[in-house]
Design a protein around this motif. Sequence first.
Motif, mmCIF file in Angstrom:
data_model
loop_
_atom_site.group_PDB
_atom_site.id
_atom_site.type_symbol
_atom_site.label_atom_id
_atom_site.label_comp_id
_atom_site.label_asym_id
_atom_site.label_seq_id
_atom_site.Cartn_x
_atom_site.Cartn_y
_atom_site.Cartn_z
ATOM 1 N N LYS A 69 0.792 -1.027 0.045
ATOM 2 C CA LYS A 69 0.031 0.089 -0.007
ATOM 3 C C LYS A 69 0.809 1.265 0.356
ATOM 4 O O LYS A 69 1.948 1.390 0.562
ATOM 5 C CB LYS A 69 -1.093 0.028 1.265
ATOM 6 C CG LYS A 69 -0.305 0.244 2.475
ATOM 7 C CD LYS A 69 -1.060 0.144 3.310
ATOM 8 C CE LYS A 69 -0.731 0.123 5.142
ATOM 9 N NZ LYS A 69 -1.696 0.141 6.064
ATOM 10 N N ASP A 70 0.327 2.439 -0.514
ATOM 11 C CA ASP A 70 1.242 3.636 -0.631
ATOM 12 C C ASP A 70 0.430 4.778 0.195
ATOM 13 O O ASP A 70 -0.512 4.456 0.679
ATOM 14 C CB ASP A 70 1.466 3.790 -1.995
ATOM 15 C CG ASP A 70 -0.081 4.281 -3.000
ATOM 16 O OD1 ASP A 70 -0.837 4.538 -2.206
ATOM 17 O OD2 ASP A 70 0.146 3.932 -4.074
ATOM 18 N N ASP A 71 1.117 5.679 0.125
ATOM 19 C CA ASP A 71 0.592 7.021 0.973
ATOM 20 C C ASP A 71 -0.779 7.348 0.405
ATOM 21 O O ASP A 71 -1.448 8.041 0.879
ATOM 22 C CB ASP A 71 1.588 7.928 1.098
ATOM 23 C CG ASP A 71 2.961 7.522 1.786
ATOM 24 O OD1 ASP A 71 2.840 6.825 2.490
ATOM 25 O OD2 ASP A 71 4.046 8.228 1.517
ATOM 26 N N GLN A 72 -0.866 7.343 -1.060
ATOM 27 C CA GLN A 72 -2.324 7.775 -1.456
ATOM 28 C C GLN A 72 -3.499 6.990 -1.449
ATOM 29 O O GLN A 72 -4.379 7.084 -2.005
ATOM 30 C CB GLN A 72 -1.787 8.027 -3.072
ATOM 31 C CG GLN A 72 -0.973 9.336 -3.440
ATOM 32 C CD GLN A 72 0.475 8.993 -3.114
ATOM 33 O OE1 GLN A 72 0.931 8.071 -3.357
ATOM 34 N NE2 GLN A 72 1.165 10.018 -2.714
ATOM 35 N N GLY A 73 -3.277 5.995 -0.656
ATOM 36 C CA GLY A 73 -4.369 4.961 -0.407
ATOM 37 C C GLY A 73 -4.384 3.943 -1.455
ATOM 38 O O GLY A 73 -5.362 3.063 -1.362
ATOM 39 N N GLY A 74 -3.403 3.607 -2.228
ATOM 40 C CA GLY A 74 -3.457 2.549 -3.228
ATOM 41 C C GLY A 74 -2.963 1.200 -2.585
ATOM 42 O O GLY A 74 -2.008 1.347 -1.855
#
Length: 670
Positions: A228-233
């Motif tokens: 998961k990434d910081d943008q919610g992906g």
Amino acid sequence: MKLSIRESIDKIKVFSRVFVERPRFAMVIAIVLSLAGTLAITKLPISQYPQVTPPEISVTYNYPGANAQEVMNTIATPIEDEVNGVDDMLYMSSDSTNDGQYELEVSFDVESDRDMDLVKVQNRLSQAEAKLPSEAKQLGGRIRAGVGDVTVYGPKLSVRIWLDPQRLAALGINSEEVITAVSQQNIQASLGAVGASPTEENGVFTYTLLARGRLKTAAEFDEIVVRKDDQGGIVKLKDVARTEIGEQSYNFNGMFNNQTAVMLAINQKPGANAIATMDALVAELKRLKAEFPDDMDYTVAYDATDYVRRCIREIVTTLAITFALVVLVCYIFLQDWRATLIPCLTIPVSLCSTFILMSVMGYSINILTLFGLVLAIGVVVDDCIVVVERVQFLIETRGLNAKEATIQAMSDVTGAVIATTLVLLGIFVPIGFMSGITGRIYQQFSVTLSAAVCFSTVCALTLAPALCSLLLHEARPYKHGPLAWFNWAIDHFKGFFVRCAKFLAARLLLTGMLLALTVLLTVQAFMGTSTSFLPQEDQGVIFGSVELPEGMTRPQTEAVMIRATELLKREVPEVTNVLAVVGISMIAGRGENLGTMIVDLKKWEERTRPDQQIEPMMQRLGAVLNEIPEATFRVFVPPAIPGLGMNNGIDLRVQSKEDMDPERLGKTLQ
């Protein structure tokens, strides 16, 4: 104070007179011995042969994805460096296979304690585990004593994750990241409780917190978050892989008469009653069958106790026939039922008493101990016959009554009875001191036969004189009928024998020449007779090892096994069932190109022709299987003693002393 031999015999004569004066005492002793022996029979284990094989400890590890070379370098080497030289070890042998399997067999001295051997190997393994790969340590090793175990030749279910390399490359994810995500999110976590002490004083309830633990379905694994990434992906496992419930290992596959089956190999614990164990197993299977699904059933494809039962039954029949023949011979020569009864009563007393010593020594009822008892039947009556004949002679020639004749007879023959016993013990006792496995095999035979001889002597000195003083009377010789004819024939034969003896005694040169000729013929016959450790037995089953060329796949091996089963069932009418296991060979080890066949034959009473015996049957099976050119088939019978190899042949191994290159070793072997 030391006693001379004559003084000792005089003491025994007085000992025998006690039982002549008190016959009930002798009978009570005989009854007690018989009852104790009968009770011992019910407690003794039953087996085919004595426990003579060296204790064996098995160590198994699995290193998924590794080939044989890697398994040898990373698992075999550190483990064997530590285990080698453990106390009481005889030798060890290991197998490393291309499916990541490692198995080590450590054999110990026959006299060693199996439980202590297990502890010794465990202690050495604990020192080696720090050097093993993390994948192998995570799965854990398996150590067992080689017996009392159940081996399942079939796959367990597991979740298989098939990664999509293109999706992984596109997202910049490697396989290690996926493994880490699965390991961290597929755990059994303990979250504790809410409201448990110590808490605020106004708490009212305690709530146990529950969370999803181990994942069980493929759909649950699909939801594992890989990244998961910081943008919610979020990247889930289903985005980069396909999950399914499949086989944990594709190493094995079983078939029974070409129908899918899961094989269970059940080994008996040492010292257990083989027949009772099998009966309990069959009873448990019948109980479990009530809970089976409608499309599931079980079959006992190979029962090793069938042969044990047959052997025990044949030997018991031989015991009964031998007993009947001994009774008949005693009656023909003694020609009085009272005189015949006395030595015949000593047979069951002596044999039952022998089982007491067998129980104390920790022996089992097996082929060799029963064989000793069969031989003992003809021996245990000798001493009592000597006593009975002497008593009868004194009654008929001196006019003594039974009691007086018995006392005088025991004074006359006690020394002869003891001497006869010592001579027999001098023959059989040394067998029990033979060294090696041969000595272990025949030790129980020696002790059983020697014990029966000793107890027969006790009966001859106690029970026989007591019965003689009560039962014997002057016998009247038969003047008509078959027994009279028998007496006439014996008298004439004795006369002929005496004349021959006088003739040879007067011609020493001729006697010496005949003796030398007899010895020469005996030596020639001995030298010309083939030898073996133990004879090859027809156990009603033939094993087969199947080997395809290196690199063949499991489906190809399955196809060959199916064809082989069809051929055997069609071409050999004596074959009843064929059990096949793909992925393992009793001779060649493990691999997708290997297989094992267990061919059940019809019962022995249905195979009476010479061409239906075990040797011709092996040749016929080999000829039929050789019609399949894609594989190499080797047929053999189980070893006479389980644990001494997989068959009665020779185990040949090529050892590399210079390097550890398996390919070079394989080429040298070929």
